[in-house]
Design a protein around this motif. Sequence first.
Motif, PDB file in Angstrom:
ATOM      1  N   ASN A 193       0.887  -1.262  -0.106  1.00 43.40           N
ATOM      2  CA  ASN A 193       0.085   0.086  -0.059  1.00 43.40           C
ATOM      3  C   ASN A 193       0.931   1.254  -0.051  1.00 43.40           C
ATOM      4  O   ASN A 193       0.633   2.169  -0.856  1.00 43.40           O
ATOM      5  CB  ASN A 193      -0.933  -0.077   1.095  1.00 43.40           C
ATOM      6  N   GLN A 194       1.839   1.285   0.704  1.00 40.72           N
ATOM      7  CA  GLN A 194       2.960   2.458   0.817  1.00 40.72           C
ATOM      8  C   GLN A 194       3.736   2.567  -0.379  1.00 40.72           C
ATOM      9  O   GLN A 194       3.591   3.786  -1.044  1.00 40.72           O
ATOM     10  CB  GLN A 194       3.712   2.029   1.990  1.00 40.72           C
ATOM     11  N   ASN A 195       3.979   1.607  -1.128  1.00 38.78           N
ATOM     12  CA  ASN A 195       4.621   1.719  -2.295  1.00 38.78           C
ATOM     13  C   ASN A 195       3.413   2.129  -3.330  1.00 38.78           C
ATOM     14  O   ASN A 195       3.935   2.923  -4.238  1.00 38.78           O
ATOM     15  CB  ASN A 195       5.171   0.270  -3.070  1.00 38.78           C
ATOM     16  N   ILE A 196       2.289   1.787  -3.427  1.00 42.32           N
ATOM     17  CA  ILE A 196       1.128   2.043  -4.296  1.00 42.32           C
ATOM     18  C   ILE A 196       1.038   3.489  -3.858  1.00 42.32           C
ATOM     19  O   ILE A 196       1.097   4.168  -4.974  1.00 42.32           O
ATOM     20  CB  ILE A 196       0.012   1.252  -4.256  1.00 42.32           C
ATOM     21  N   ILE A 197       0.946   3.788  -2.857  1.00 48.06           N
ATOM     22  CA  ILE A 197       0.628   5.223  -2.436  1.00 48.06           C
ATOM     23  C   ILE A 197       1.949   6.281  -3.012  1.00 48.06           C
ATOM     24  O   ILE A 197       1.856   7.386  -3.765  1.00 48.06           O
ATOM     25  CB  ILE A 197       0.436   5.603  -0.903  1.00 48.06           C
ATOM     26  N   THR A 198       3.287   5.670  -2.787  1.00 45.81           N
ATOM     27  CA  THR A 198       4.132   6.406  -3.348  1.00 45.81           C
ATOM     28  C   THR A 198       4.362   6.543  -4.597  1.00 45.81           C
ATOM     29  O   THR A 198       4.618   7.613  -5.553  1.00 45.81           O
ATOM     30  CB  THR A 198       5.413   5.866  -2.884  1.00 45.81           C
TER      31      THR A 198
END
Length: 314
Positions: free
Chosen positions: A65-70
């Motif tokens: 999720n963090q990677n997707i958000i980034t």
Amino acid sequence: MSVQRSPPMVSAGSHPDLSKLRDESTNISFRKRKHIECNCDHSEVLLEFQNKIMQTITSTLETQNQNIITTLESLRQDVNGFRHDLETVNSKILMLSDEQTCIKKDVSDLQSINSINNSKMQTVSHELLALQTTVANLSDQLRVKEQQGRINNLEITGIPVTKGENLINIVHNIAKKINFPITTTDIDYIHRVRRFKAINSSVNTGESASNVTPIPNIIVKFTQRKRKSDMLAAVRARRGLTTADAGLDGPAKPIFINDHLTPQNKQLYKQARLLAKESDYKYVWLSDCKILLKKNDTSKTLCVSSDTDLAKIK
């Protein structure tokens, strides 16, 4: 013979040995408790394993999720940057479109101006051509009139200038030599005319003509055209006149008598003689200031009155 008895059969409805049954029951219950305890241990392991898996999945999902958000944030920034660049490009395109419109207008204006200028140039060109034709015609008319003003004149070349010379006596001496009686009433006036220096030619002394002042010619104006023509005919019949025939002292040098041509006609006569020589013309002469040529005794006489007539000499 003794008879062996078989052990007593226990019927199905009979009661077994209770002690044995108790022992078996004890064993059975023991085994059940052990099995239950084993099941409890596996559940904890499974629960722990499940928790670890959930933690791993949760951590992985959070990381993803963090990677997707980034990634989405980066994409959003890229999209914003691309949008800004696109707006810049659109702005430049609009600016170029405006400039192109201005250029087209300028080109259209220039084309209109060029069209007007071309029309004016054509008009000016036609007017200039008409003016050139008019000037040429006027020049020809002026040359003809100037030549007509000299129609009664003879030009004598080769008579050196002497101090206190008497030009009338010189003309009378020449007239006597060619047997042409001349009176004072035949001559209107006599005078010398200045000649321009010749260029790129030489004289008998070997000096450059640019360093030698040409001898001024003698112009004799007759009162009557016929008397001038008659004397010229007598000169051509005599041929080979010299300064001695004119009554001058010193070495005899050739003199020449001819019609008094204008400077333009003199140049035209010179060019006509050169072309006639190249084309093997037999006769080139002057008659009443007209330049005449004849290729042979049977050919037609050609009159050269302008530069355009030189093309006829073939």
